[in-house]
Design a protein around this motif. Structure first.
Motif, PDB file in Angstrom:
ATOM      1  N   ILE A 255      20.499  -3.127  15.069  1.00  0.00           N
ATOM      2  CA  ILE A 255      21.353  -4.000  14.255  1.00  0.00           C
ATOM      3  C   ILE A 255      22.236  -3.189  13.329  1.00  0.00           C
ATOM      4  O   ILE A 255      23.440  -3.450  13.204  1.00  0.00           O
ATOM      5  N   TRP A 256      21.681  -2.173  12.687  1.00  0.00           N
ATOM      6  CA  TRP A 256      22.491  -1.360  11.764  1.00  0.00           C
ATOM      7  C   TRP A 256      23.578  -0.588  12.510  1.00  0.00           C
ATOM      8  O   TRP A 256      24.708  -0.484  12.025  1.00  0.00           O
ATOM      9  N   ASN A 257      23.263  -0.053  13.670  1.00  0.00           N
ATOM     10  CA  ASN A 257      24.293   0.641  14.449  1.00  0.00           C
ATOM     11  C   ASN A 257      25.386  -0.323  14.899  1.00  0.00           C
ATOM     12  O   ASN A 257      26.570   0.017  14.890  1.00  0.00           O
ATOM     13  N   TYR A 258      24.978  -1.528  15.250  1.00  0.00           N
ATOM     14  CA  TYR A 258      25.952  -2.508  15.730  1.00  0.00           C
ATOM     15  C   TYR A 258      26.934  -2.904  14.633  1.00  0.00           C
ATOM     16  O   TYR A 258      28.150  -2.927  14.852  1.00  0.00           O
ATOM     17  N   ILE A 259      26.418  -3.210  13.441  1.00  0.00           N
ATOM     18  CA  ILE A 259      27.333  -3.654  12.389  1.00  0.00           C
ATOM     19  C   ILE A 259      28.201  -2.497  11.896  1.00  0.00           C
ATOM     20  O   ILE A 259      29.321  -2.703  11.424  1.00  0.00           O
ATOM     21  N   LYS A 260      27.695  -1.267  12.030  1.00  0.00           N
ATOM     22  CA  LYS A 260      28.519  -0.108  11.667  1.00  0.00           C
ATOM     23  C   LYS A 260      29.667   0.062  12.668  1.00  0.00           C
ATOM     24  O   LYS A 260      30.821   0.258  12.280  1.00  0.00           O
ATOM     25  N   GLU A 282      16.896   6.648   9.968  1.00  0.00           N
ATOM     26  CA  GLU A 282      17.417   5.427   9.354  1.00  0.00           C
ATOM     27  C   GLU A 282      18.212   5.734   8.086  1.00  0.00           C
ATOM     28  O   GLU A 282      19.270   5.143   7.842  1.00  0.00           O
ATOM     29  N   LEU A 283      17.714   6.668   7.286  1.00  0.00           N
ATOM     30  CA  LEU A 283      18.423   7.043   6.061  1.00  0.00           C
ATOM     31  C   LEU A 283      19.766   7.684   6.371  1.00  0.00           C
ATOM     32  O   LEU A 283      20.774   7.402   5.697  1.00  0.00           O
ATOM     33  N   GLU A 284      19.798   8.534   7.367  1.00  0.00           N
ATOM     34  CA  GLU A 284      21.070   9.174   7.752  1.00  0.00           C
ATOM     35  C   GLU A 284      22.084   8.134   8.193  1.00  0.00           C
ATOM     36  O   GLU A 284      23.270   8.226   7.868  1.00  0.00           O
ATOM     37  N   LEU A 285      21.629   7.145   8.946  1.00  0.00           N
ATOM     38  CA  LEU A 285      22.532   6.085   9.403  1.00  0.00           C
ATOM     39  C   LEU A 285      23.054   5.282   8.215  1.00  0.00           C
ATOM     40  O   LEU A 285      24.262   5.012   8.115  1.00  0.00           O
ATOM     41  N   LEU A 286      22.179   4.912   7.296  1.00  0.00           N
ATOM     42  CA  LEU A 286      22.594   4.148   6.131  1.00  0.00           C
ATOM     43  C   LEU A 286      23.644   4.882   5.317  1.00  0.00           C
ATOM     44  O   LEU A 286      24.609   4.288   4.815  1.00  0.00           O
ATOM     45  N   CYS A 287      23.465   6.181   5.204  1.00  0.00           N
ATOM     46  CA  CYS A 287      24.379   6.979   4.380  1.00  0.00           C
ATOM     47  C   CYS A 287      25.759   7.151   5.001  1.00  0.00           C
ATOM     48  O   CYS A 287      26.678   7.667   4.348  1.00  0.00           O
ATOM     49  N   THR A 288      25.918   6.725   6.258  1.00  0.00           N
ATOM     50  CA  THR A 288      27.230   6.819   6.911  1.00  0.00           C
ATOM     51  C   THR A 288      27.964   5.479   6.926  1.00  0.00           C
ATOM     52  O   THR A 288      29.070   5.383   7.453  1.00  0.00           O
TER      53      THR A 288
END
Length: 603
Positions: A255-260, A282-288
């Protein structure tokens, strides 16, 4: 048959996912189902009139702690006005004492217990199509008044009141629920609530979600398809109602990759998570993520290990702090951290420690809440053992415990008010940072500020925004006059400047605050600056192809500050004699809505 599903929301901006889900699942009866949404700010009589005018044959109320009192009043009056209408309740506030509630109420015919989509459809099958008997519908508690008229009359005559419990309904596949929102354009000015999972793997004793420990996930391809609709319509905010959104890493990352990847630059997504289980990926993804794309709500509740153990909460505080710090460093995600007052083993000293520890994590929103002893929760059954006494009426908030007296609860209520006004509003950021230096710990600052409000009879007043700044100035002036080691470092002139800075960060004021320096001596300097298009472009880093200066100028403000103070360890103020700050409201910070601000050299 005319069916009216009714919700009374806490605020106008809210919507009620439950009634939309019920309608979508019972789509075979779509033409007969209408929705009605109100708020607790509406007059009860206005809601009564609106419902009566619809002349429904079936009314279903979605019940929560914030609206149950209004719902009960409405049911009593609706029974008088619509004697043959079937009145049903559902939702968390009525699911755990349904039998008792029906025994005491003559206005309500039945209650849907737990998740209601399948139950509601079967009820409609019974009322409209005559499928099954009402006793065969699992997940309901009903009186014989709930039966169809001919059945009711055959059984008990005029005033049947026998209560029947049909038993628990098995958990459903939530992927079978159709997309609940028929017309997304209706939600342009509202928060859209969305559900990607049900249940929670944790067993926190104060929470109803802990009852359903089996987490059921909505099909990820279905979730993506539905999120795409929100993105296409550029809705302002989608709030996931999942109790622990990140309990399944695979689903979380998908879900996080999709909305990004599909980010439209506008829509914000809100998630309630457990920060301590976030891993490096997950933290690395959030920070981008784009600033403002995601906001996270993180429940800490307490930092006292005995308290955490007593409420059966699983939390690694060190890992939580690291995750919160990592996200905070990126300055792209709004973080909302929660504490709960009134938990076992949390006395005043313990709560102060919890407050200061969470405050040190620098959340964007810091919610100081009070324990609600919810019906059906483990805390409801354990409260006597813990010596927890709560209100008997919604929202069942704690009054006192064996560790915390009611007098202390009132003190914490005052602290909560001050945090809400001066921290969570985001309007006093630099003033609060300055003030923190003159108190032993952050809790003491808000405690003393609350005391000041109490002494000056300011609590409960609807003070204007400008007045709140003036109150801070008066508070700090009094603190300086009182003397003491720390108060010697208070520089009222500097504090006035900080207050002005905070004001202009949030708004291009039409009138100057009374505590600001005079404007007249710098009029010519300001006028010359606004005429220098090249200089403005240099400071704002705009090239001529981006935007015209005439478009930007109405969104700029230039302010002069006289600063004649020395840097100290207590205040951290830098040494400057004079400074001009340019506030740019055309380019605001996506997270806190503050104007961009630039130091400019004009002399």
């Amino acid at each position: 048959m005319k069916i009216l599903l009714t919700a009374i929301n806490a605020k106008y901006i809210h919507s009620n996912l439950a009634i939309y889900s019920l309608r979508s699942y019972a789509k075979v009866y779509r033409q007969q189902i209408q929705l009605a949404e109100f708020t607790i700010n509406n007059y009860t009589d206005d809601i009564l009139q609106a419902i009566y005018k619809e002349k429904p044959d079936f009314i279903g109320f979605s019940c929560y702690i914030w609206n149950i009192s209004m719902v009960e009043q409405l049911c009593i009056e609706l029974r008088k006005l619509l004697p043959d209408c079937k009145i049903w309740l559902g939702g968390p506030e009525v699911s755990y004492d349904a039998e008792k509630r029906l025994e005491e109420s003559t206005a309500v015919d039945g209650i849907m217990v737990g998740e209601g989509e399948e139950t509601f459809l079967e009820l409609m099958n019974y009322y409209i199509a005559g499928v099954k008997s009402i006793e065969q519908i699992k997940g309901i508690v009903f009186t014989d008044n709930a039966r169809k008229t001919e059945e009711r009359n055959e059984i008990l005559g005029k005033e049947p009141r026998r209560v029947t419990v049909t038993g628990i309904r098995t958990e459903m596949d939530i992927s079978s629920i159709p997309f609940p929102y028929e017309n997304i354009e209706d939600f342009k000015n509202k928060i859209i609530y969305y559900e990607a999972s049900r249940g929670c793997p944790y067993s926190c004793s104060y929470c109803l979600s802990s009852i359903d420990k089996k987490v059921r996930l909505r099909n990820i391809e279905l979730v993506k398809k539905e999120l795409e609709l929100f993105l296409q319509y550029k809705v302002p905010q989608v709030k996931f109602v999942d109790r622990t959104f990140n309990c399944n890493k695979k689903q979380t990352l998908a879900i996080w990759n999709y909305i990004k990847e599909r980010d439209n630059g506008i829509t914000n997504f809100h998630f309630e998570i457990s920060a301590d289980i976030l891993d490096e990926e997950e933290l690395e993804l959030l920070c981008t993520m784009r600033p403002g794309l995601v906001q996270l709500e993180i429940g800490v509740q307490s930092t006292n290990p005995k308290t955490i153990d007593a409420i059966r909460r699983k939390m690694n505080l060190d890992k939580l702090k690291l995750a919160v710090h990592c996200i905070h460093k990126s300055r792209n995600i709004h973080e909302h951290l929660d504490l709960i007052a009134g938990l076992p083993f949390e006395d005043m000293k313990s709560f102060q420690n919890s407050f200061n520890e969470v405050y040190a994590m620098k959340p964007d929103q810091f919610q100081l809440g009070f324990l609600k002893v919810l019906k059906g929760s483990a805390m409801f059954y354990e409260s006597k053992n813990w010596g927890i006494v709560s209100k008997s009426i919604p929202p069942y908030e704690v009054l006192y415990t064996k560790w915390l007296s009611y007098d202390e609860v009132l003190i914490l209520k005052s602290v909560e008010d001050m945090v809400e006004i001066y921290y969570n509003s985001g309007q006093f950021e630099y003033a609060i940072k300055y003030m923190e230096h003159f108190f032993v710990a952050p809790f003491e600052l808000y405690l003393k500020l609350g005391d000041y409000y109490e002494r000056k009879k300011l609590r409960g007043l609807n003070s204007s925004r400008m007045r709140k700044y003036e109150i801070l100035l008066e508070f700090m002036s009094e603190l300086k006059e009182m003397g003491g080691k720390l108060s010697e470092g208070i520089n009222i002139t500097a504090f006035r400047n900080i207050l002005v800075h905070d004001l202009y960060l949030r708004e291009n004021l039409k009138s100057r605050p009374s505590f600001a320096d005079g404007y007249e001596p710098y009029k010519k300097i300001y006028r010359d600056f606004y005429c220098d298009e090249q200089k403005i472009r240099e400071y704002l880093k705009l090239d001529s192809s981006q935007i015209s200066i005439d478009q930007v100028k109405p969104h700029l403000h230039l302010e002069h500050y006289n600063i004649n103070v020395k840097q100290t360890a207590e205040t951290g103020i830098t040494v400057k004699d004079e400074e001009f700050i340019l506030y740019d409201y055309f380019h605001k910070n996506a997270l806190n809505s503050q104007a961009s601000n630039i130091s400019v050299k004009l002399n």
